[in-house]
Design a protein around this motif. Structure first.
Motif, PDB file in Angstrom:
ATOM      1  N   THR A  21       0.837  -1.194   0.000  1.00  0.00           N
ATOM      2  CA  THR A  21       0.000   0.000   0.000  1.00  0.00           C
ATOM      3  C   THR A  21       0.875   1.248   0.000  1.00  0.00           C
ATOM      4  O   THR A  21       1.874   1.304   0.696  1.00  0.00           O
ATOM      5  N   VAL A  22       0.509   2.239  -0.800  1.00  0.00           N
ATOM      6  CA  VAL A  22       1.248   3.499  -0.876  1.00  0.00           C
ATOM      7  C   VAL A  22       0.363   4.609  -0.326  1.00  0.00           C
ATOM      8  O   VAL A  22      -0.798   4.723  -0.712  1.00  0.00           O
ATOM      9  N   VAL A  23       0.919   5.400   0.617  1.00  0.00           N
ATOM     10  CA  VAL A  23       0.190   6.524   1.194  1.00  0.00           C
ATOM     11  C   VAL A  23       1.070   7.761   1.196  1.00  0.00           C
ATOM     12  O   VAL A  23       2.294   7.663   1.179  1.00  0.00           O
ATOM     13  N   ARG A  24       0.442   8.912   1.202  1.00  0.00           N
ATOM     14  CA  ARG A  24       1.146  10.193   1.314  1.00  0.00           C
ATOM     15  C   ARG A  24       0.813  10.742   2.687  1.00  0.00           C
ATOM     16  O   ARG A  24      -0.353  10.998   2.997  1.00  0.00           O
ATOM     17  N   ALA A  25       1.840  10.878   3.551  1.00  0.00           N
ATOM     18  CA  ALA A  25       1.614  11.314   4.931  1.00  0.00           C
ATOM     19  C   ALA A  25       2.893  11.882   5.516  1.00  0.00           C
ATOM     20  O   ALA A  25       3.966  11.739   4.940  1.00  0.00           O
ATOM     21  N   ALA A  26       2.780  12.526   6.681  1.00  0.00           N
ATOM     22  CA  ALA A  26       3.954  13.065   7.371  1.00  0.00           C
ATOM     23  C   ALA A  26       4.725  11.926   8.042  1.00  0.00           C
ATOM     24  O   ALA A  26       5.930  11.828   7.901  1.00  0.00           O
ATOM     25  N   ALA A  27       4.068  11.072   8.772  1.00  0.00           N
ATOM     26  CA  ALA A  27       4.679   9.915   9.429  1.00  0.00           C
ATOM     27  C   ALA A  27       3.583   8.904   9.731  1.00  0.00           C
ATOM     28  O   ALA A  27       2.964   8.959  10.792  1.00  0.00           O
ATOM     29  N   PRO A  28       3.301   7.986   8.820  1.00  0.00           N
ATOM     30  CA  PRO A  28       2.143   7.114   8.962  1.00  0.00           C
ATOM     31  C   PRO A  28       2.245   6.055  10.054  1.00  0.00           C
ATOM     32  O   PRO A  28       1.228   5.535  10.489  1.00  0.00           O
ATOM     33  N   GLY A  29       3.452   5.711  10.509  1.00  0.00           N
ATOM     34  CA  GLY A  29       3.584   4.643  11.507  1.00  0.00           C
ATOM     35  C   GLY A  29       3.342   3.300  10.854  1.00  0.00           C
ATOM     36  O   GLY A  29       4.128   2.853  10.037  1.00  0.00           O
ATOM     37  N   ALA A  30       2.223   2.641  11.173  1.00  0.00           N
ATOM     38  CA  ALA A  30       1.890   1.335  10.607  1.00  0.00           C
ATOM     39  C   ALA A  30       0.962   1.499   9.400  1.00  0.00           C
ATOM     40  O   ALA A  30       0.275   2.506   9.255  1.00  0.00           O
ATOM     41  N   CYS A  31       0.951   0.488   8.553  1.00  0.00           N
ATOM     42  CA  CYS A  31       0.101   0.482   7.359  1.00  0.00           C
ATOM     43  C   CYS A  31      -1.372   0.532   7.773  1.00  0.00           C
ATOM     44  O   CYS A  31      -1.799  -0.239   8.635  1.00  0.00           O
ATOM     45  N   PRO A  32      -2.159   1.399   7.143  1.00  0.00           N
ATOM     46  CA  PRO A  32      -3.582   1.480   7.476  1.00  0.00           C
ATOM     47  C   PRO A  32      -4.365   0.245   7.027  1.00  0.00           C
ATOM     48  O   PRO A  32      -5.448  -0.019   7.540  1.00  0.00           O
ATOM     49  N   ASP A  33      -3.817  -0.541   6.078  1.00  0.00           N
ATOM     50  CA  ASP A  33      -4.530  -1.716   5.577  1.00  0.00           C
ATOM     51  C   ASP A  33      -4.183  -3.001   6.333  1.00  0.00           C
ATOM     52  O   ASP A  33      -5.060  -3.759   6.705  1.00  0.00           O
ATOM     53  N   CYS A  34      -2.861  -3.248   6.569  1.00  0.00           N
ATOM     54  CA  CYS A  34      -2.481  -4.524   7.170  1.00  0.00           C
ATOM     55  C   CYS A  34      -1.721  -4.392   8.493  1.00  0.00           C
ATOM     56  O   CYS A  34      -1.474  -5.387   9.160  1.00  0.00           O
ATOM     57  N   GLY A  35      -1.282  -3.169   8.858  1.00  0.00           N
ATOM     58  CA  GLY A  35      -0.592  -2.963  10.120  1.00  0.00           C
ATOM     59  C   GLY A  35       0.910  -3.190  10.075  1.00  0.00           C
ATOM     60  O   GLY A  35       1.578  -3.066  11.094  1.00  0.00           O
ATOM     61  N   ALA A  36       1.465  -3.526   8.912  1.00  0.00           N
ATOM     62  CA  ALA A  36       2.910  -3.759   8.790  1.00  0.00           C
ATOM     63  C   ALA A  36       3.678  -2.434   8.780  1.00  0.00           C
ATOM     64  O   ALA A  36       3.088  -1.359   8.698  1.00  0.00           O
TER      65      ALA A  36
END
Length: 46
Positions: A21-36
């Motif tokens: 999964t690709v996201v645009r964010a400042a610091a996303p931490g964990a993946c919003p879809d799977c938590g990795a």
């Protein structure tokens, strides 16, 4: 190779190590879809 100057408050493109999964964010931490874990695509993997 040129060192990359990263600003932690600036939005960057991050990619999930688990599901891709690709996201645009400042610091996303964990993946919003799977938590990795996510990686900043501007930072090279060695």
């Amino acid at each position: 190779m040129k060192d990359v100057q990263l600003d932690p408050d600036e939005e960057s493109t991050y990619e999930c190590f688990g599901c891709g999964t690709v996201v645009r964010a400042a610091a996303p931490g964990a993946c919003p879809d799977c938590g990795a874990n996510m990686r900043n695509r501007q930072t090279p993997i060695e």
